[in-house]
Motif scaffolding. Structure first.
Motif, PDB file in Angstrom:
ATOM      1  N   ILE A 115       0.843  -1.187   0.000  1.00 19.67           N
ATOM      2  CA  ILE A 115       0.000   0.000   0.000  1.00 19.67           C
ATOM      3  C   ILE A 115       0.879   1.239   0.000  1.00 19.67           C
ATOM      4  N   ILE A 116       0.698   2.058  -1.017  1.00 21.10           N
ATOM      5  CA  ILE A 116       1.415   3.334  -1.085  1.00 21.10           C
ATOM      6  C   ILE A 116       0.398   4.425  -0.792  1.00 21.10           C
ATOM      7  N   GLY A 117       0.673   5.189   0.229  1.00 19.44           N
ATOM      8  CA  GLY A 117      -0.230   6.283   0.552  1.00 19.44           C
ATOM      9  C   GLY A 117      -1.299   5.877   1.523  1.00 19.44           C
ATOM     10  N   PRO A 118      -2.180   6.777   1.981  1.00 20.83           N
ATOM     11  CA  PRO A 118      -2.246   8.184   1.592  1.00 20.83           C
ATOM     12  C   PRO A 118      -1.046   9.028   2.029  1.00 20.83           C
ATOM     13  N   GLN A 119      -0.321   8.601   3.066  1.00 24.79           N
ATOM     14  CA  GLN A 119       0.872   9.365   3.418  1.00 24.79           C
ATOM     15  C   GLN A 119       2.083   8.545   3.027  1.00 24.79           C
ATOM     16  N   HIS A 120       2.883   9.072   2.112  1.00 27.21           N
ATOM     17  CA  HIS A 120       4.029   8.315   1.642  1.00 27.21           C
ATOM     18  C   HIS A 120       5.089   9.281   1.150  1.00 27.21           C
ATOM     19  N   PRO A 121       6.362   9.003   1.434  1.00 30.72           N
ATOM     20  CA  PRO A 121       7.418   9.948   1.038  1.00 30.72           C
ATOM     21  C   PRO A 121       7.492  10.204  -0.456  1.00 30.72           C
ATOM     22  N   ALA A 122       7.049   9.230  -1.278  1.00 26.45           N
ATOM     23  CA  ALA A 122       7.168   9.420  -2.719  1.00 26.45           C
ATOM     24  C   ALA A 122       6.034  10.272  -3.278  1.00 26.45           C
ATOM     25  N   LEU A 123       4.979  10.431  -2.511  1.00 30.58           N
ATOM     26  CA  LEU A 123       3.845  11.225  -2.985  1.00 30.58           C
ATOM     27  C   LEU A 123       3.874  12.579  -2.280  1.00 30.58           C
TER      28      LEU A 123
END
Lengths: 123, 387
Positions: free
Chosen positions: B7-15
Motif C-alpha cells: 500500500i502506497i499512501g495516503p501518506q508516503h514519502p514518494a507522494l
C-alpha cells in the motif's frame, strides 16, 4: 555524456555569488505594482460597500462609525487579489510594497477604518 | 499466482499529496494497481455555487496553486461564452503570455521534482533556481509571484508597460540558453536514462482508450493539443509546434515538457512583439444570462474542462471542473503495471499528478462499508439541503 557537463556547471557555480539572499539582512525590493498591504484613502470613500460585497475571502466588513459604514479589513483572511480595489468606484484602495505581515497576534492584522473628520459632527 | 499487497499512501514519502495506491506484487514486479482517490476533497464546486461570479474567479484560481492561471482562464472563458462576450484583443494576448509563463514554471517545477525522485538533487536545485526567473517575470507582470489574480471577467486585471516587456524578453532569452543545457542533460545524462528510458510504458492505443491528456498522450506519439486543435485566447494567431515523442516511456513525457518550454518561450516572445493596442478589459455585467456553457484550455498538465450552468442571476447554478490529473490517473496505473516497485514514483510523477485538484467526493455507507454514487438531487432531498 551529461554528467561531466553538470560537474563543469557546478564548478562554475563555485566562483559565482550564491543565488539566495541573506534574508533578513538583505531584502529584495518588490516590483512596481506589487500586491502588498492595502492602503485606504477614506476621504474618497462613499460608503457603498462594493468592496465588501465582492471580496472572495469575506475579509472586508462594513462597520458603522458616525452613522456611516466604513470598510474594515481583516488581513488574516485577505488573499490579496485586489478585487476590492477593482470594484471600488472611487479608487479608495491602493497597494503598497509592504509584504512582511507575519505577526504574533491576529489583532495586529486588522486595518480599522479611520474616517476623515466629518462636517456637521456626524452622529 | 499469489500476490502481495503493497500500500502506497495516503501518506508516503514518494507522494507529495495524499492519495492511495494498492499495488499487487509478484516479487519486485507490479502485477496490478488499484487507485483510491478522495482524500483531499475540498468541496470547491459547491462553494463556487454559493459565491458570485466575481468572487468565483479567485476561488477557482485556488483549485491548483501551480496552474492557477489555467483554472482562472478556463473559468472566465466559460462565463464569457455563457454571456456571448468578446474580450479586447490586447487582453487575449496578455492572457496568453501569462498562461505560457505559468506553463513554463509548472514544467520546470515538475522536471525539478523528477530530478529529486531520480536521486539527482543537483538537477532539482538548478532547475528550481532558473524557475525563480520566471516567477520574477510573473511577479512584475501580475503583482504576485504565484497566485496571479490576472484573468478577470471581461479581460485582464492590469496592463504591461515597456519596461516589463523588455524584462520579460531578457528573462526568456536567458531561459532559452539554460533550457538548451537542461535538454542536453535530459537527453544524455546516464542517471536520467537509467531511471526513465523504457520505464512506465504507455502504448498509444492504451493512451487513447484511457483518455489520457496533455504531455502524457503527447509522450505516446499522439498529436493533440487544445491550443492548436481548438484555439482560445490569442493562440489562433501565434505560430507554434505541437511536441510529440514516440518512445511511450517516462523519458518521452519529460522530453515533451522540456521541448514545450522552448515553444512557450517562442509564444511569449511572439505575443509580446505583436501586442495589439487598445483597452485591457471591457465592462462585464454582474448578472449572467441563463444558459449552459463548456470551456476548455490546455493546462500544463493537459486538457482542463469547466462546465457552468446559469439560471440567470449573479451566482452560477452549477459549476463543474474536470482537471487533467483525473483524466490521467488511469493512464498512470497502466504505466505502473508490469514495472518494478522502484519505478513507481517516477512513473507516477511523469503524469505530473496534482491530486487535490482532481479529488472527488465518495459516499461511503459506513455500516456496510460500501461506496455508492448518488445524484445531488437525491442527497439534497435526503439531507434537507437547499440551494
Amino acid at each position: 555524456m551529461g554528467l561531466p557537463k553538470f560537474i563543469s556547471e557546478a564548478l562554475r557555480a563555485v566562483a559565482r555569488r550564491p543565488f539566495t539572499l541573506m534574508y533578513p539582512f538583505e531584502r529584495r525590493e518588490p516590483p512596481e505594482g506589487y500586491r502588498g498591504k492595502q492602503v485606504f484613502d477614506l476621504s474618497k470613500c462613499i460608503n457603498c460597500g462594493l468592496c465588501a460585497m465582492d471580496c472572495p475571502a469575506f475579509a472586508i466588513e462594513m462597520v458603522e462609525i458616525g452613522g456611516k459604514k466604513w470598510p474594515k479589513l481583516y488581513m488574516d483572511r485577505c488573499v490579496f487579489c485586489y478585487q476590492c480595489a477593482a470594484s471600488c468606484p472611487k479608487n479608495v484602495i491602493s497597494s503598497s510594497k509592504l509584504y512582511e505581515l507575519a505577526g504574533t497576534s491576529r489583532s495586529n492584522l486588522v486595518i480599522s477604518p479611520e474616517p476623515p473628520a466629518m462636517e456637521g459632527g456626524g452622529a | 499466482m499469489t500476490t502481495t499487497d503493497l500500500i502506497i499512501g495516503p501518506q508516503h514519502p514518494a507522494l507529495h499529496e495524499p492519495e492511495r495506491f494498492v499495488l499487487k506484487l509478484d516479487g519486485e514486479y507490479v502485477v496490478d494497481v488499484v487507485p483510491r482517490i478522495g482524500y483531499v476533497h475540498r468541496g470547491i464546486e459547491k462553494a463556487a455555487e454559493l459565491r458570485s461570479y466575481i468572487q468565483d474567479v479567485y476561488l477557482i484560481e485556488r483549485i491548483c496553486g501551480i496552474c492557477n492561471v489555467s483554472h482562472s482562464l478556463v473559468y472566465v472563458q466559460t462565463v464569457e461564452a455563457l454571456q456571448g462576450f468578446e474580450i479586447p484583443p490586447r487582453a487575449a494576448y496578455l492572457r496568453t503570455v501569462v498562461h505560457e509563463l505559468n506553463r513554463i514554471h509548472s514544467h520546470l517545477l515538475l522536471l525539478g521534482v523528477v530530478g529529486e525522485l531520480f536521486g539527482f538533487d543537483t538537477l532539482f536545485m538548478y532547475l528550481w533556481r532558473d524557475r525563480e526567473l520566471v516567477m520574477d517575470v510573473v511577479e512584475s507582470i501580475t503583482g504576485n509571484r504565484l497566485i496571479s489574480a490576472f484573468n478577470v471577467l471581461g479581460g485582464v486585471a492590469r496592463d504591461v508597460g515597456p519596461s516589463q516587456i523588455s524584462e520579460a524578453k531578457r528573462a526568456m532569452e536567458y531561459l532559452r540558453g539554460r533550457m538548451k543545457f537542461y535538454k542536453k542533460v535530459f537527453a544524455e545524462d546516464p542517471t536520467v536514462e537509467k531511471r526513465s528510458k523504457g520505464v512506465g510504458i504507455l502504448k498509444p492505443s492504451s493512451a487513447l482508450s484511457l483518455c489520457a491528456v496533455g504531455p502524457v498522450i503527447r509522450g505516446s506519439g499522439i498529436k493533440t493539443d487544445l491550443r492548436a486543435d481548438d484555439p482560445y485566447a490569442a493562440y489562433g494567431e501565434i505560430p507554434f509546434n505541437v511536441i510529440t515523442y514516440d518512445t511511450n516511456d517516462s523519458w518521452a513525457r519529460f522530453m515533451v515538457r522540456v521541448d514545450e518550454v522552448f515553444e512557450s518561450i517562442g509564444i511569449i516572445e511572439y505575443a509580446l512583439d505583436h501586442l495589439p493596442d487598445g483597452p485591457i478589459r471591457a465592462r462585464f455585467p454582474r448578472r449572467v444570462r441563463e444558459g449552459e456553457a463548456v470551456g476548455r484550455v490546455e493546462a500544463p498538465r493537459g486538457e482542463l474542462i469547466n462546465h457552468i450552468i446559469s439560471k440567470g442571476g449573479d451566482k452560477p447554478y452549477r459549476f463543474k471542473c474536470r482537471t487533467p490529473t483525473l483524466a490521467n490517473i488511469l493512464a498512470a496505473c497502466e504505466m505502473i503495471r508490469g514495472g518494478q516497485i522502484a519505478d513507481v514514483p517516477v512513473s507516477l510523477s511523469s503524469i505530473d499528478p496534482c491530486f487535490s485538484c482532481e479529488d472527488r467526493l465518495a459516499i461511503i455507507d459506513v455500516s456496510k462499508g460500501e461506496r455508492y454514487s448518488a445524484r445531488i438531487r437525491d442527497l439534497m432531498a435526503k439531507y434537507g439541503a437547499s440551494r
